[in-house]
Design a protein around this motif. Structure first.
Motif, PDB file in Angstrom:
ATOM      1  N   VAL A  54       0.834  -1.215   0.000  1.00 26.62           N
ATOM      2  CA  VAL A  54       0.000   0.000   0.000  1.00 26.62           C
ATOM      3  C   VAL A  54       0.863   1.258   0.000  1.00 26.62           C
ATOM      4  CG1 VAL A  54      -1.869  -1.160   1.239  1.00 26.62           C
ATOM      5  CG2 VAL A  54      -0.081   0.032   2.535  1.00 26.62           C
ATOM      6  N   ARG A  55       0.230   2.412  -0.014  1.00 28.39           N
ATOM      7  CA  ARG A  55       0.932   3.681   0.190  1.00 28.39           C
ATOM      8  C   ARG A  55       1.260   3.812   1.674  1.00 28.39           C
ATOM      9  NH1 ARG A  55      -0.682   9.037  -2.555  1.00 28.39           N
ATOM     10  NH2 ARG A  55       1.298   9.335  -1.472  1.00 28.39           N
ATOM     11  N   ASP A  56       2.399   4.383   1.958  1.00 30.93           N
ATOM     12  CA  ASP A  56       2.805   4.477   3.366  1.00 30.93           C
ATOM     13  C   ASP A  56       1.791   5.235   4.226  1.00 30.93           C
ATOM     14  OD1 ASP A  56       3.379   7.012   2.397  1.00 30.93           O
ATOM     15  OD2 ASP A  56       5.273   7.183   3.507  1.00 30.93           O
ATOM     16  N   ASP A  57       1.149   6.242   3.624  1.00 29.43           N
ATOM     17  CA  ASP A  57       0.160   7.049   4.351  1.00 29.43           C
ATOM     18  C   ASP A  57      -1.004   6.210   4.879  1.00 29.43           C
ATOM     19  OD1 ASP A  57       0.716  10.003   2.612  1.00 29.43           O
ATOM     20  OD2 ASP A  57       1.262   8.059   1.777  1.00 29.43           O
ATOM     21  N   ASP A  58      -1.290   5.106   4.197  1.00 26.10           N
ATOM     22  CA  ASP A  58      -2.448   4.272   4.558  1.00 26.10           C
ATOM     23  C   ASP A  58      -2.144   3.279   5.680  1.00 26.10           C
ATOM     24  OD1 ASP A  58      -3.913   5.517   2.572  1.00 26.10           O
ATOM     25  OD2 ASP A  58      -3.447   4.002   1.062  1.00 26.10           O
TER      26      ASP A  58
HETATM   27 ZN    ZN Z   1       3.198   8.704   1.250  1.00 27.75          ZN
END
Ligand code: ZN
Ligand code: PRT
Length: 226
Positions: A54-58
């Motif tokens: 996934v995206r790190d933000d998620d």
């Molecule tokens: Zn990110």
């Protein structure tokens, strides 16, 4: 509470700075997966430990929601989302279980090169551009300084030149990006690295034993790397 599960699920970055080192660490722990690299889900073969790419933000949210048991994410991202939850009156949802020794960087204040830096009191009334508004707001409160936080999702380092902020608060590793933008670092808010994060409440089903075993293996690999 999430339903009982007998497989662990770990969220890692799909692509980006932490993607490869995260995968290598887990492979060094003896994990292997059936799916190819470009898939979003990798089914654990050697052990019942699956990956979600996934995206790190998620990643913090996936742990908070119980979708994933663990995640490998920058302390900067984990702390930002934890600080945001706290500022919104929400309970703590995740914790950092281990520092992983890669992805090191610092969250720093940086000012135009020509400024003479005399200390944090100088920030009063100024506008600071950042992608880490909650960490910055907490820090400003602790310093007792009243400055304006300007939230930007990217290209933070050009904000002073564009006139949308007076200075910035951003991640720094080599410092080359700051120098290229005629900025200089003056204060460190956070020393960051990739961390293995988990939920504040540990699983009480089959996953508990898997988690304990995985942590032991992670410790073994980190110890070897020292
Ligand atoms: Zn990110
Ligand atoms: O797509 P996705 O959302 O998953 O990725 P992303 O673009 O948000 O993240 P990514 O891959 O850029 O970074 C993931 C994590 O790596 C960050 O959250 C940090 O924990 C860590 N990390 C380590 C860094 C850096 N070093 C770093 N240097 N993240 C960003 N940078 C930036 C820095 O701000 C600067 O703009 O890279 C640029 C180069 O830095 P200098 O100082 O070497 O010039």
């Amino acid at each position: 509470a999430s339903p009982a599960r007998d497989r662990l699920r770990i969220a890692i970055q799909k692509s980006g700075r932490l993607a490869e080192p995260a995968r290598s660490l887990l492979a060094a722990c003896g994990l292997s997966w059936r799916q190819s690299r470009d898939k979003l889900f990798c089914y654990g073969e050697s052990l019942p430990v699956d990956l979600l790419l996934v995206r790190d933000d998620d990643i913090p949210g996936l742990i908070a929601d119980g979708v994933c048991d663990l995640g490998i994410v920058g302390r900067n991202e984990l702390d930002e989302q934890a600080a945001e939850r706290r500022r919104n009156g929400m309970p703590d949802a995740y914790q950092s279980l281990r520092g992983l020794g890669f992805g090191q960087c610092r969250l720093m204040l940086a000012v135009p090169e020509e400024w003479e830096w005399r200390g944090v009191e100088q920030l009063a009334g100024l506008r600071i551009a950042t992608s880490y508004p909650a960490i910055l707001a907490d820090w400003l409160e602790r310093q007792g300084v009243d400055a304006q936080v300007v939230e930007l999702s990217g290209s933070v380092e050009i904000a002073p030149r564009l006139g949308t902020a007076d200075l910035i608060c951003d991640l720094v590793s080599s410092g080359a990006t700051l120098a290229a933008n005629q900025l200089k670092p003056v204060e460190t808010l956070l020393e960051s690295e990739a961390v293995l994060a988990g939920a504040v409440r540990e699983p009480n089903d089959m996953r508990a034993g898997l988690l304990a075993m995985l942590l032991k293996r992670v410790d073994g690999v980190l110890h070897q790397r020292d």
